[in-house]
Design a protein around this motif. Structure first.
Motif, short mmCIF file in Angstrom:
data_model
loop_
_atom_site.label_atom_id
_atom_site.label_comp_id
_atom_site.label_asym_id
_atom_site.label_seq_id
_atom_site.Cartn_x
_atom_site.Cartn_y
_atom_site.Cartn_z
N ILE A 27 -17.93 -46.70 -41.26
CA ILE A 27 -16.67 -46.01 -42.24
C ILE A 27 -17.39 -45.02 -43.54
N GLU A 31 -17.67 -41.15 -44.26
CA GLU A 31 -17.16 -40.64 -45.69
C GLU A 31 -18.20 -39.92 -46.44
N SER A 35 -18.50 -36.06 -47.42
CA SER A 35 -18.58 -35.58 -48.55
C SER A 35 -19.90 -34.57 -48.95
N GLU A 49 -13.99 -34.12 -42.23
CA GLU A 49 -14.33 -35.47 -41.80
C GLU A 49 -15.47 -35.54 -40.98
N VAL A 122 -20.55 -41.89 -52.72
CA VAL A 122 -19.30 -42.22 -52.02
C VAL A 122 -19.65 -43.37 -51.28
N LYS A 126 -17.42 -46.60 -51.86
CA LYS A 126 -16.61 -47.31 -50.78
C LYS A 126 -16.89 -48.63 -50.33
#
Length: 375
Positions: A27, A31, A35, A49, A122, A126
């Motif tokens: 995941i 992400e 980005s 996405e 990111v 995360k």
């Protein structure tokens, strides 16, 4: 430049060091790639996405667009990202206006330094969020239970305990009066609260909480952990004395004896754990009068009577008075807390005359719950 292969290796190393699951890493990678793709290859208004193929590890990139009818262009200002209904139905025949649809974008493997830095940020963010949620879930499961930790800091406000993944806090009013705490001392604590805050996961600890006692008994007494013995209530003066009511429906199981242990081994161990705090194990009874009589143990009651306003008058002999009341009234006060009854102890030979310190009323009910979850 940063390749996808290097990015995945970077994330895997961090995930492994933090003990996170592979799905969580996936995941985070997705992400991060979305980005980076947006930074290098898309407009800032677009919603990007990424999806990683579990078998090949190759990512696919999509622009998420809102489906609109052509006539909506004339009636309202349409902002990107949108897609006309006819075009959307070429991708998905069942598409409807107002829905979102993912439009696949050209594959990209390499990203600029700025895009790569964005991806790393990111990922780190995360992983911090996931690590926080994992830590929160771990300690939330321990709430209302016992946990071990080493004291790492002491100040005028609280004692801070190293719990491994986070630091627990025990405020001074949650300590056992008279107990000494030293740095690096390893102890057991009751977890009475766990919160997720912007500062991280906060675990609130206590050694003075009434439920700390039955929580320790649940660990030390197999009959409690196995559900053969049930803790029905507890009343406590931390560091001084505790009364705990127990009951068993299982034939052949003595609930009081199970808690005391062979030659008192179990209860002595727990008393030592609590800095010498005295513990009375009381046999619970569904008969309120009998339970109240039991609660004054070790005093011997000559006669007991239920009066108005939830009061029980108990008559004892002269030599039983100090035992029934206890030092500074500890015994009668704890008995009242435990049972929820107002207890009035009097001399058997003068039943109409009150004695000094002979009346205790359950005024601190919040400190003693009649039902304690132990199974």
């Amino acid at each position: 430049m940063l390749s996808i292969k290097n990015l995945r290796s970077f994330v895997s190393q961090i995930a492994e060091s933090k003990g996170l699951y592979e799905e969580v890493v996936g995941i985070a990678i997705a992400e991060a790639l979305a980005s980076a793709y947006k930074k290098d290859y898309a407009n800032k208004e677009e919603k990007i996405e990424a999806k990683i193929n579990e078998r090949t590890g190759k990512p696919s990139f999509y622009s998420v667009k809102t489906i609109i009818n052509p006539n909506e262009i004339e009636t309202e200002q349409i902002k990107s990202p949108t897609i006309l209904l006819d075009d959307a139905q070429k991708i998905n025949p069942n598409a409807k206006a107002g829905d979102e649809i993912k439009v696949e974008l050209p594959y990209q493997e390499n990203f600029s330094r700025v895009g790569a830095q964005t991806a790393k940020q990111v990922i780190l963010q995360k992983l911090r969020e996931v690590e926080k949620s994992v830590v929160f879930a771990k300690f939330k499961e321990r709430e209302e239970g016992v946990i071990s930790g080493a004291i790492q800091k002491i100040d005028n406000r609280a004692i801070y305990v190293d719990l491994g993944k986070t630091t627990g806090v025990m405020f001074k009013n949650e300590t056992i009066p008279g107990e000494n705490y030293k740095l690096q001392m390893r102890m057991r604590f009751y977890v009475y609260g766990v919160e997720s805050t912007p500062r991280g996961v906060e675990v609130f600890l206590s050694r003075a909480h009434p439920f700390f006692v039955p929580a320790i008994f649940k660990i030390e007494v197999p009959e409690i952990s196995e559900g053969l013995v049930e803790v029905k209530g507890v009343a406590r003066m931390p560091g001084v004395r505790t009364k705990m009511a127990v009951f068993s429906n299982t034939q052949g199981v003595d609930p009081v004896g199970a808690c005391i242990g062979p030659k008192g081994s179990r209860i002595i161990s727990i008393m030592n754990e609590l800095n010498g705090e005295k513990i009375d194990i009381i046999p619970w009874s569904e008969d309120g009068l009998q339970f109240a009589i039991n609660s004054l143990m070790p005093a011997k009651i000559s006669e007991a009577q239920i009066l108005e306003r939830r009061t029980i008058k108990m008559l004892v002999t002269d030599e039983q008075i100090p035992i029934a009341l206890g030092k500074a009234g500890q015994n009668i006060k704890l008995a009242s807390k435990l049972t929820g009854w107002k207890i009035d102890v009097r001399l058997a030979q003068e039943p109409e005359k009150e004695i000094e310190g002979g009346v205790a009323e359950e005024v601190e009910a919040e400190e003693s719950e009649t039902e304690v979850e132990t199974t």
